[in-house]
Design a protein around this motif. Sequence first.
Motif, short mmCIF file in Angstrom:
data_model
loop_
_atom_site.label_atom_id
_atom_site.label_comp_id
_atom_site.label_asym_id
_atom_site.label_seq_id
_atom_site.Cartn_x
_atom_site.Cartn_y
_atom_site.Cartn_z
N LYS A 1 35.51 73.19 -58.50
CA LYS A 1 35.80 71.83 -58.98
C LYS A 1 36.94 71.82 -60.00
CE LYS A 1 33.62 67.60 -60.48
NZ LYS A 1 32.37 66.90 -60.71
N PRO A 2 36.87 72.60 -61.09
CA PRO A 2 38.01 72.57 -62.03
C PRO A 2 39.28 73.20 -61.46
CG PRO A 2 36.32 74.09 -62.80
CD PRO A 2 35.77 73.39 -61.61
N VAL A 3 39.14 74.19 -60.60
CA VAL A 3 40.33 74.81 -60.00
C VAL A 3 41.10 73.78 -59.18
CG1 VAL A 3 41.13 76.48 -58.29
CG2 VAL A 3 39.49 77.17 -60.03
N HIS A 4 40.39 73.01 -58.37
CA HIS A 4 41.07 71.99 -57.57
C HIS A 4 41.60 70.86 -58.44
CE1 HIS A 4 40.21 73.82 -53.78
NE2 HIS A 4 38.92 73.86 -54.03
N LYS A 5 40.86 70.50 -59.47
CA LYS A 5 41.29 69.40 -60.34
C LYS A 5 42.54 69.76 -61.13
CE LYS A 5 39.58 66.22 -63.85
NZ LYS A 5 38.43 65.79 -64.65
N TYR A 6 42.61 71.01 -61.61
CA TYR A 6 43.72 71.42 -62.46
C TYR A 6 44.63 72.45 -61.80
CZ TYR A 6 40.83 69.17 -65.97
OH TYR A 6 40.08 68.25 -66.67
N SER B 1 24.58 82.88 -57.23
CA SER B 1 25.62 83.36 -56.33
C SER B 1 25.22 83.11 -54.88
CB SER B 1 25.86 84.86 -56.53
OG SER B 1 26.41 85.10 -57.78
N MET B 2 23.97 83.39 -54.57
CA MET B 2 23.50 83.25 -53.19
C MET B 2 23.43 81.79 -52.73
SD MET B 2 23.18 86.32 -52.15
CE MET B 2 22.21 86.21 -50.68
N ASP B 3 23.10 80.87 -53.65
CA ASP B 3 22.98 79.47 -53.23
C ASP B 3 24.29 78.68 -53.35
OD1 ASP B 3 23.28 78.65 -55.90
OD2 ASP B 3 21.19 78.04 -56.14
N GLY B 4 25.36 79.35 -53.78
CA GLY B 4 26.67 78.70 -53.84
C GLY B 4 26.97 77.98 -55.13
N SER B 5 26.09 78.06 -56.11
CA SER B 5 26.30 77.34 -57.37
C SER B 5 27.56 77.80 -58.09
CB SER B 5 25.10 77.52 -58.30
OG SER B 5 23.96 76.95 -57.74
N TRP B 6 27.80 79.10 -58.17
CA TRP B 6 29.00 79.61 -58.87
C TRP B 6 30.26 79.11 -58.19
CZ3 TRP B 6 28.83 80.84 -63.59
CH2 TRP B 6 27.78 81.54 -64.15
N GLU B 7 30.25 79.11 -56.88
CA GLU B 7 31.43 78.66 -56.13
C GLU B 7 31.71 77.19 -56.41
OE1 GLU B 7 33.15 78.57 -51.58
OE2 GLU B 7 31.27 79.60 -52.00
N LYS B 8 30.66 76.37 -56.44
CA LYS B 8 30.83 74.94 -56.72
C LYS B 8 31.35 74.72 -58.13
CE LYS B 8 27.04 73.67 -53.68
NZ LYS B 8 25.64 73.31 -53.64
N VAL B 9 30.80 75.43 -59.09
CA VAL B 9 31.21 75.28 -60.49
C VAL B 9 32.66 75.73 -60.66
CG1 VAL B 9 30.83 76.22 -62.81
CG2 VAL B 9 28.90 75.46 -61.44
N TRP B 10 33.07 76.77 -59.96
CA TRP B 10 34.43 77.30 -60.08
C TRP B 10 35.43 76.40 -59.36
CZ3 TRP B 10 37.60 80.18 -62.69
CH2 TRP B 10 38.77 80.64 -62.10
#
Length: 78
Positions: A52-57, A41-50
Amino acid sequence: MVSAILYRLKTGCQWRELPVKHFFKVKYGWQSVYYHYRKWSMDGSWEKVWNKPVHKYAGSLELSCTAPIHRLKEEANR
């Protein structure tokens, strides 16, 4: 680890109540799961993972919590 974190986020259970034996063959505690969740959460990994598919779909996702209500109203008006 990700499955355990997603389970916790989906169910809303307390970290201490996380059924870690269900997710791991080796002995991990809830603290290990929380550590990774916090780190990612602190390094932004969850945000990146979330994001990418949200923008794609984005066109086919309904992320509104009121979506079922709108759907029911539309069906009722038919």
